[in-house]
Design a protein around this motif. Structure first.
Motif, PDB file in Angstrom:
ATOM      1  N   ASP A 113      16.355 -11.480 -21.008  1.00  0.00           N
ATOM      2  CA  ASP A 113      15.011 -11.207 -21.517  1.00  0.00           C
ATOM      3  C   ASP A 113      14.192 -12.465 -21.336  1.00  0.00           C
ATOM      4  O   ASP A 113      13.047 -12.497 -21.102  1.00  0.00           O
ATOM      5  CB  ASP A 113      15.001 -10.534 -22.713  1.00  0.00           C
ATOM      6  N   PHE A 114      14.649 -13.468 -21.913  1.00  0.00           N
ATOM      7  CA  PHE A 114      13.994 -14.552 -21.948  1.00  0.00           C
ATOM      8  C   PHE A 114      13.375 -15.059 -20.684  1.00  0.00           C
ATOM      9  O   PHE A 114      12.137 -15.701 -20.467  1.00  0.00           O
ATOM     10  CB  PHE A 114      14.714 -15.702 -22.691  1.00  0.00           C
ATOM     11  N   LEU A 115      14.444 -15.160 -19.744  1.00  0.00           N
ATOM     12  CA  LEU A 115      14.029 -15.571 -18.263  1.00  0.00           C
ATOM     13  C   LEU A 115      13.194 -14.773 -17.857  1.00  0.00           C
ATOM     14  O   LEU A 115      12.206 -14.960 -16.927  1.00  0.00           O
ATOM     15  CB  LEU A 115      15.259 -15.872 -17.682  1.00  0.00           C
ATOM     16  N   ALA A 116      13.044 -13.509 -18.105  1.00  0.00           N
ATOM     17  CA  ALA A 116      12.179 -12.488 -17.491  1.00  0.00           C
ATOM     18  C   ALA A 116      10.674 -12.891 -17.866  1.00  0.00           C
ATOM     19  O   ALA A 116       9.797 -12.751 -17.311  1.00  0.00           O
ATOM     20  CB  ALA A 116      12.686 -11.007 -17.697  1.00  0.00           C
ATOM     21  N   ARG A 117      10.805 -13.096 -19.336  1.00  0.00           N
ATOM     22  CA  ARG A 117       9.087 -13.045 -19.823  1.00  0.00           C
ATOM     23  C   ARG A 117       8.680 -14.442 -19.783  1.00  0.00           C
ATOM     24  O   ARG A 117       7.497 -14.589 -19.411  1.00  0.00           O
ATOM     25  CB  ARG A 117       9.414 -12.868 -21.351  1.00  0.00           C
ATOM     26  N   SER A 118       9.644 -15.526 -19.603  1.00  0.00           N
ATOM     27  CA  SER A 118       8.879 -16.863 -19.816  1.00  0.00           C
ATOM     28  C   SER A 118       8.911 -17.525 -18.341  1.00  0.00           C
ATOM     29  O   SER A 118       7.790 -18.352 -18.040  1.00  0.00           O
ATOM     30  CB  SER A 118       9.931 -17.622 -20.568  1.00  0.00           C
ATOM     31  N   ASN A 119       9.352 -17.116 -17.311  1.00  0.00           N
ATOM     32  CA  ASN A 119       9.267 -17.375 -16.167  1.00  0.00           C
ATOM     33  C   ASN A 119       9.516 -18.839 -15.850  1.00  0.00           C
ATOM     34  O   ASN A 119       8.565 -19.831 -15.180  1.00  0.00           O
ATOM     35  CB  ASN A 119       7.815 -17.234 -15.463  1.00  0.00           C
ATOM     36  N   VAL A 120      10.439 -19.470 -16.768  1.00  0.00           N
ATOM     37  CA  VAL A 120      10.688 -21.006 -16.458  1.00  0.00           C
ATOM     38  C   VAL A 120      11.609 -21.051 -15.229  1.00  0.00           C
ATOM     39  O   VAL A 120      12.076 -20.096 -15.046  1.00  0.00           O
ATOM     40  CB  VAL A 120      11.356 -21.798 -17.774  1.00  0.00           C
ATOM     41  N   GLY A 121      11.242 -22.140 -14.639  1.00  0.00           N
ATOM     42  CA  GLY A 121      12.116 -22.508 -13.551  1.00  0.00           C
ATOM     43  C   GLY A 121      13.334 -23.297 -13.912  1.00  0.00           C
ATOM     44  O   GLY A 121      13.865 -23.304 -14.953  1.00  0.00           O
ATOM     45  N   ARG A 122      14.043 -23.968 -12.915  1.00  0.00           N
ATOM     46  CA  ARG A 122      15.270 -24.757 -13.269  1.00  0.00           C
ATOM     47  C   ARG A 122      15.108 -25.762 -14.180  1.00  0.00           C
ATOM     48  O   ARG A 122      14.019 -26.573 -13.561  1.00  0.00           O
ATOM     49  CB  ARG A 122      15.775 -24.977 -11.694  1.00  0.00           C
ATOM     50  N   CYS A 123      15.689 -26.089 -15.096  1.00  0.00           N
ATOM     51  CA  CYS A 123      15.765 -27.217 -15.658  1.00  0.00           C
ATOM     52  C   CYS A 123      16.454 -28.525 -14.933  1.00  0.00           C
ATOM     53  O   CYS A 123      17.574 -28.227 -14.627  1.00  0.00           O
ATOM     54  CB  CYS A 123      16.333 -27.026 -17.035  1.00  0.00           C
ATOM     55  N   HIS A 124      15.874 -29.769 -14.803  1.00  0.00           N
ATOM     56  CA  HIS A 124      16.685 -30.682 -14.321  1.00  0.00           C
ATOM     57  C   HIS A 124      17.447 -31.546 -15.094  1.00  0.00           C
ATOM     58  O   HIS A 124      18.462 -31.936 -14.441  1.00  0.00           O
ATOM     59  CB  HIS A 124      15.602 -31.679 -13.581  1.00  0.00           C
ATOM     60  N   ASP A 125      17.364 -31.533 -16.376  1.00  0.00           N
ATOM     61  CA  ASP A 125      18.369 -32.066 -17.115  1.00  0.00           C
ATOM     62  C   ASP A 125      18.281 -31.535 -18.502  1.00  0.00           C
ATOM     63  O   ASP A 125      17.461 -30.579 -18.864  1.00  0.00           O
ATOM     64  CB  ASP A 125      17.966 -33.803 -17.261  1.00  0.00           C
ATOM     65  N   PHE A 126      19.406 -32.091 -19.214  1.00  0.00           N
ATOM     66  CA  PHE A 126      19.425 -31.552 -20.786  1.00  0.00           C
ATOM     67  C   PHE A 126      18.139 -31.602 -21.585  1.00  0.00           C
ATOM     68  O   PHE A 126      18.148 -30.701 -22.301  1.00  0.00           O
ATOM     69  CB  PHE A 126      20.583 -32.231 -21.299  1.00  0.00           C
ATOM     70  N   ARG A 127      17.530 -32.768 -21.255  1.00  0.00           N
ATOM     71  CA  ARG A 127      16.241 -32.770 -22.199  1.00  0.00           C
ATOM     72  C   ARG A 127      15.393 -31.844 -21.917  1.00  0.00           C
ATOM     73  O   ARG A 127      14.483 -31.229 -23.085  1.00  0.00           O
ATOM     74  CB  ARG A 127      15.559 -34.264 -21.833  1.00  0.00           C
ATOM     75  N   GLU A 128      15.115 -31.275 -20.514  1.00  0.00           N
ATOM     76  CA  GLU A 128      14.279 -30.403 -20.361  1.00  0.00           C
ATOM     77  C   GLU A 128      14.694 -29.123 -21.141  1.00  0.00           C
ATOM     78  O   GLU A 128      13.781 -28.110 -21.372  1.00  0.00           O
ATOM     79  CB  GLU A 128      14.334 -29.947 -18.756  1.00  0.00           C
ATOM     80  N   THR A 129      15.955 -28.737 -20.947  1.00  0.00           N
ATOM     81  CA  THR A 129      16.481 -27.657 -21.300  1.00  0.00           C
ATOM     82  C   THR A 129      16.057 -27.681 -23.105  1.00  0.00           C
ATOM     83  O   THR A 129      15.840 -26.550 -23.652  1.00  0.00           O
ATOM     84  CB  THR A 129      18.095 -27.787 -21.278  1.00  0.00           C
ATOM     85  N   ALA A 130      16.113 -28.663 -23.791  1.00  0.00           N
ATOM     86  CA  ALA A 130      15.948 -28.947 -25.115  1.00  0.00           C
ATOM     87  C   ALA A 130      14.501 -28.411 -25.239  1.00  0.00           C
ATOM     88  O   ALA A 130      14.183 -27.940 -26.371  1.00  0.00           O
ATOM     89  CB  ALA A 130      16.542 -30.214 -25.587  1.00  0.00           C
ATOM     90  N   ASP A 131      13.768 -29.111 -24.745  1.00  0.00           N
ATOM     91  CA  ASP A 131      12.222 -29.038 -24.810  1.00  0.00           C
ATOM     92  C   ASP A 131      12.115 -27.201 -24.628  1.00  0.00           C
ATOM     93  O   ASP A 131      11.337 -26.480 -25.457  1.00  0.00           O
ATOM     94  CB  ASP A 131      11.393 -29.492 -23.629  1.00  0.00           C
ATOM     95  N   VAL A 132      12.705 -26.628 -23.446  1.00  0.00           N
ATOM     96  CA  VAL A 132      12.503 -25.042 -23.235  1.00  0.00           C
ATOM     97  C   VAL A 132      12.748 -24.352 -24.498  1.00  0.00           C
ATOM     98  O   VAL A 132      12.300 -23.532 -25.081  1.00  0.00           O
ATOM     99  CB  VAL A 132      13.072 -24.623 -22.124  1.00  0.00           C
TER     100      VAL A 132
END
Lengths: 139, 213
Positions: free
Chosen positions: B74-93
């Motif tokens: 559900d989250f990926l469908a709604r938010s349309n975020v792309g691939r995260c390149h590192d763990f920091r980006e993941t944390a931000d998302v």
């Protein structure tokens, strides 16, 4: 500044009763107990009139020579009784009303606590803090 | 301001996104108190059923995990975020988009470990624990453990194995709620037999949050 604050359940047993100074505690318990009769009288008297116009704040229940007793009933028949020192004449009706409103708000917060079973004695730290702030500071 | 009449207006509203089937109604506000009370009823019922705080914590984590593996879609469908390149980006998302979308709060990210694989989420207020006071006989209960399970389950579905736990909790007397997230490893996909020689990423894989080493 109150001298004694009590929360009485629908079935007329106390959920919370606290008084300051603590040596005369039994006398305050007795005062609150006798005031319940007056509360019931007021509820039934107003009940004959339009029910939806019944106000929650009951006002002065009865004055004794030392103390004045105020009452407040919620729509779920939980009663708040407050005993105030008669010598403290600066307390106006508005202030008593606002104290009861704060009590009602804190009571609602306790009811929302999922660990609290309705009908249990109130043992919440937040409620204690709020009541302490309303009690008279006895040096 | 009198609370007697206005209790509903003073409580926090949650942004509740309706599914895409009704494009005209895109945003509705839901009163957070029903959500908080529902979660509270869930936890107290678990406490009555299990009678042991550790078992309750484990169950909450399992339930959270089951929610997380579904919620990620559900989250990926709604938010349309792309691939995260590192763990920091993941944390931000996670902090800025996911928490905002589902709980209406934005935690802050702090305490990065030197290796860049551990961080803390600091929540000033947690909508799950409004009005809750832990009684003394449940002092080891982790009330919001469901959140840990949700994060763990959701990240596992995007090929990241993480360890999530609570370090500080406002219910236990701390000033803020702190969740510590530690990256353990990347979960390698199990390739179907006969395709191991293909070096290129398969085209039918949806864009995912994944940690590229």
């Amino acid at each position: 500044m109150a001298v004694c604050i009590a929360v009485i359940a629908k079935e007329n047993y106390p959920l919370y009763i606290r008084s300051v100074p603590t040596e005369n505690e039994l006398k305050f318990h007795y005062t609150v107990h006798t005031s319940l009769d007056v509360v019931d009288e007021k509820i039934s008297a107003m009940g004959k009139a339009l029910v939806d116009q019944r106000e929650l704040y009951l006002g002065l229940l009865y004055p004794t020579e030392d103390y004045k007793v105020y009452g407040y009933v919620t729509n779920s028949k939980v009663k708040f009784v407050m005993v105030v020192d008669s010598s403290n004449t600066a307390l106006r009706d508005n202030e008593i009303r606002s104290m009861f409103r704060k009590l009602h708000n804190s009571y609602t917060d306790i009811m929302c606590n999922p660990f609290y079973n309705p009908g249990d004695r109130i043992q919440s730290r937040a409620f204690d803090t709020m009541v302490n702030s309303m009690m008279m500071q006895v040096c | 301001m009198s609370r007697q009449g206005g209790r509903g207006t003073e409580s926090k509203k949650m942004y509740w996104y309706l599914p895409f089937i009704s494009p005209s109604a895109s945003l509705q506000l839901m009163n957070s108190e029903l959500f908080t009370l529902t979660y509270g009823a869930l936890v107290t019922q678990l406490c009555k059923d299990y009678e042991n705080d550790d078992d309750v914590n484990k169950q909450l984590d399992k339930m959270g995990y089951n929610i997380g593996v579904r919620l990620i879609e559900d989250f990926l469908a709604r938010s349309n975020v792309g691939r995260c390149h590192d763990f920091r980006e993941t944390a931000d998302v996670i902090a800025k988009i996911a928490f905002k979308m589902y709980l209406g709060i934005t935690p802050s990210i702090t305490n990065w470990s030197p290796g860049g694989d551990e961080f803390s989420l600091i929540l000033e207020n947690n909508p799950l624990v409004d009005f809750v006071e832990l009684p003394d006989n449940h002092s080891t209960l982790i009330y919001s453990n469901l959140l840990c399970g949700v994060l763990r389950g959701a990240l596992e579905m995007v090929q990241m194995a993480v360890d999530v736990k609570f370090v500080q909790d406002t219910l236990k007397g701390d000033s803020v709620t702190e969740i510590r997230m530690k990256f353990i490893r990347r979960i390698e996909d199990n390739l179907p037999a006969g395709e191991e020689c293909c070096p290129f990423p398969f085209p039918w894989r949806l864009p995912m949050l994944s940690f590229q080493l």
